[in-house]
Design an enzyme around this catalytic site. Structure first.
Site, PDB file in Angstrom:
ATOM      1  CG  ASP A  61      -1.855   1.153   1.297  1.00  0.00           C
ATOM      2  OD1 ASP A  61      -2.969   0.994   0.771  1.00  0.00           O
ATOM      3  OD2 ASP A  61      -1.491   2.221   1.826  1.00  0.00           O
ATOM      4  CE  LYS A  74      -3.893   4.599   0.574  1.00  0.00           C
ATOM      5  NZ  LYS A  74      -2.473   4.509   0.969  1.00  0.00           N
TER       6      LYS A  74
HETATM    7  P1  NAD Z   1       0.321   1.170  11.915  1.00  0.00           P
HETATM    8  O1  NAD Z   1      -0.843   1.040  12.825  1.00  0.00           O
HETATM    9  O2  NAD Z   1       0.612   0.122  10.921  1.00  0.00           O
HETATM   10  O3  NAD Z   1       1.530   1.430  12.883  1.00  0.00           O
HETATM   11  C1  NAD Z   1       2.817   1.552  12.449  1.00  0.00           C
HETATM   12  C2  NAD Z   1       3.677   1.740  13.706  1.00  0.00           C
HETATM   13  O4  NAD Z   1       3.622   0.563  14.519  1.00  0.00           O
HETATM   14  C3  NAD Z   1       5.103   1.959  13.324  1.00  0.00           C
HETATM   15  O5  NAD Z   1       5.570   3.007  14.134  1.00  0.00           O
HETATM   16  C4  NAD Z   1       5.809   0.656  13.665  1.00  0.00           C
HETATM   17  O6  NAD Z   1       7.075   0.898  14.159  1.00  0.00           O
HETATM   18  C5  NAD Z   1       4.933   0.048  14.739  1.00  0.00           C
HETATM   19  N1  NAD Z   1       4.882  -1.424  14.617  1.00  0.00           N
HETATM   20  C6  NAD Z   1       4.696  -2.138  13.481  1.00  0.00           C
HETATM   21  N2  NAD Z   1       4.663  -3.458  13.749  1.00  0.00           N
HETATM   22  C7  NAD Z   1       4.830  -3.591  15.081  1.00  0.00           C
HETATM   23  C8  NAD Z   1       4.880  -4.706  15.954  1.00  0.00           C
HETATM   24  N3  NAD Z   1       4.752  -5.957  15.494  1.00  0.00           N
HETATM   25  N4  NAD Z   1       5.059  -4.475  17.252  1.00  0.00           N
HETATM   26  C9  NAD Z   1       5.188  -3.228  17.729  1.00  0.00           C
HETATM   27  N5  NAD Z   1       5.139  -2.124  16.950  1.00  0.00           N
HETATM   28  C10 NAD Z   1       4.975  -2.306  15.638  1.00  0.00           C
HETATM   29  O7  NAD Z   1       0.152   2.605  11.189  1.00  0.00           O
HETATM   30  P2  NAD Z   1       0.273   3.138   9.724  1.00  0.00           P
HETATM   31  O8  NAD Z   1       1.595   2.868   9.130  1.00  0.00           O
HETATM   32  O9  NAD Z   1      -0.160   4.551   9.758  1.00  0.00           O
HETATM   33  O10 NAD Z   1      -0.847   2.322   8.944  1.00  0.00           O
HETATM   34  C11 NAD Z   1      -0.574   1.237   8.073  1.00  0.00           C
HETATM   35  C12 NAD Z   1      -0.640   1.693   6.648  1.00  0.00           C
HETATM   36  O11 NAD Z   1      -1.918   2.233   6.345  1.00  0.00           O
HETATM   37  C13 NAD Z   1       0.310   2.836   6.301  1.00  0.00           C
HETATM   38  O12 NAD Z   1       1.654   2.464   6.236  1.00  0.00           O
HETATM   39  C14 NAD Z   1      -0.286   3.292   5.004  1.00  0.00           C
HETATM   40  O13 NAD Z   1       0.082   2.409   3.956  1.00  0.00           O
HETATM   41  C15 NAD Z   1      -1.783   3.200   5.317  1.00  0.00           C
HETATM   42  N6  NAD Z   1      -2.347   4.492   5.806  1.00  0.00           N
HETATM   43  C16 NAD Z   1      -3.369   5.047   5.110  1.00  0.00           C
HETATM   44  C17 NAD Z   1      -3.932   6.254   5.528  1.00  0.00           C
HETATM   45  C18 NAD Z   1      -5.067   6.842   4.759  1.00  0.00           C
HETATM   46  O14 NAD Z   1      -5.439   8.004   5.024  1.00  0.00           O
HETATM   47  N7  NAD Z   1      -5.646   6.142   3.826  1.00  0.00           N
HETATM   48  C19 NAD Z   1      -3.437   6.908   6.656  1.00  0.00           C
HETATM   49  C20 NAD Z   1      -2.399   6.309   7.350  1.00  0.00           C
HETATM   50  C21 NAD Z   1      -1.879   5.108   6.935  1.00  0.00           C
END
Ligand code: NAD
Length: 278
Positions: A47, A77
């Site tokens: 993504d 997107k």
């Molecule tokens: P997420 O909830 O995936 O959290 C990511 C955070 O959690 C990072 O800081 C990472 O270090 C930590 N993490 C990851 N795996 C872990 C684990 N196993 N244990 C402990 N900590 C861990 O948040 P995100 O990245 O914002 O969301 C996922 C994806 O969604 C994004 O990368 C993006 O592709 C998408 N996204 C879309 C929108 C939108 O408006 N459509 C907004 C934000 C994110």
């Protein structure tokens, strides 16, 4: 390489791997590295977004992986300041990704004050007909925006990508999507590290019982609710761990215990879709 990730059939008949890899907040060079690690680990769904500024890095990782294009599901997107020229924005995204098509193209936010998302949707349909995108969907659309779209067009979005995690479960929005056969993708599935879900004693207790990590419990909870998700990590061990979630299952009681962590709007970490503008 095959993996255990199930697919979900979208309302247009295409299939999407239920678990993928997110790439928010990583620059091109980091994206190239971490997406490369993710593909090696077995992820086949990536993504990204024009807004993330890393489509080139994502494209380089895909090209370097040697994995056939058709085996990787790629989402990008349309950003908020491109609602006036979506065709050009898509052409730029494809150029940066080095791809002929993306599997899924999303309107990133509705931006209702601009009042252009219905026009954008018509261009998305044209892009699909031209073969530049396989499936089209939306992100951060509330039921009121979806309702407008469904009245406007005979082509429904295949997904709505929404902030969704144990502290912010938005059951009404999810029910609206279910009633209209729109699959729900959970962004910020782990609370983006901003909300202390991973330290919650309910979650850590379940993790201990299964001998897994707290992140794996939350990922499993989403999967068992039938949602699509793509947690993001730059840490190689976590990248692997977040995919290694098919060797255990949460019980009904454990699912209910995580369901009970909902904090409603108080749990939201992102923006109000009605207030997000370019
Ligand atoms: P997420 O909830 O995936 O959290 C990511 C955070 O959690 C990072 O800081 C990472 O270090 C930590 N993490 C990851 N795996 C872990 C684990 N196993 N244990 C402990 N900590 C861990 O948040 P995100 O990245 O914002 O969301 C996922 C994806 O969604 C994004 O990368 C993006 O592709 C998408 N996204 C879309 C929108 C939108 O408006 N459509 C907004 C934000 C994110």
């Amino acid at each position: 390489m095959s993996n255990d990730v199930p697919t979900i059939t979208l309302n247009d008949g295409h299939e999407i791997p239920q678990l993928g890899f997110g790439s928010y907040k990583v620059d091109n060079d980091t994206a190239e590295k971490v997406v490369g690690l993710a593909l090696q680990a077995g992820y086949r769904h990536i993504d990204t977004a024009g807004f993330y500024g890393n489509e080139e890095g994502v494209g380089r990782a895909i090209a370097a992986s040697g994995i056939p294009r058709e085996e990787i599901f790629v989402t990008t997107k349309l950003w908020n300041d491109r609602h006036g020229d979506p065709d050009a924005a898509l052409a730029e995204s494809l150029e940066k990704l080095g791809l002929d098509y993306v599997d899924l193209y999303l309107i990133h936010w509705p931006c209702p004050a601009q009042d252009l998302y219905l026009k954008v949707w018509d261009r998305f349909i044209a892009a699909r007909e031209a073969g530049l995108v396989r499936s089209i969907g939306v992100s951060n659309f509330l039921p009121e925006h979806l309702d407008n779209l469904l009245r406007h067009s005979p082509v429904p979005p295949v997904v709505d990508q929404l902030e969704l995690h144990p502290a912010y479960q938005r059951r009404d929005d999810v029910a609206f999507c279910r009633d209209h056969e729109i699959a729900v993708e959970a962004w910020g599935p782990l609370g983006q590290g901003k909300y202390p879900i991973l330290q919650d004693p309910t979650v850590t207790g379940i993790a201990e019982a299964h001998g897994v990590g707290a992140g794996q419990v939350i990922i499993r909870w989403h999967l068992q609710h039938g949602r699509i998700l793509f947690p993001k990590s730059s840490n190689p061990e976590r990248i692997r761990a977040n995919l290694d979630v098919f060797g255990f299952e949460l019980t009904d009681e454990e699912m209910a215990a995580v369901d009970a962590l909902d904090r409603g709007l108080e749990g939201r970490v992102g923006r109000d879709p009605n207030e997000m503008e370019p």
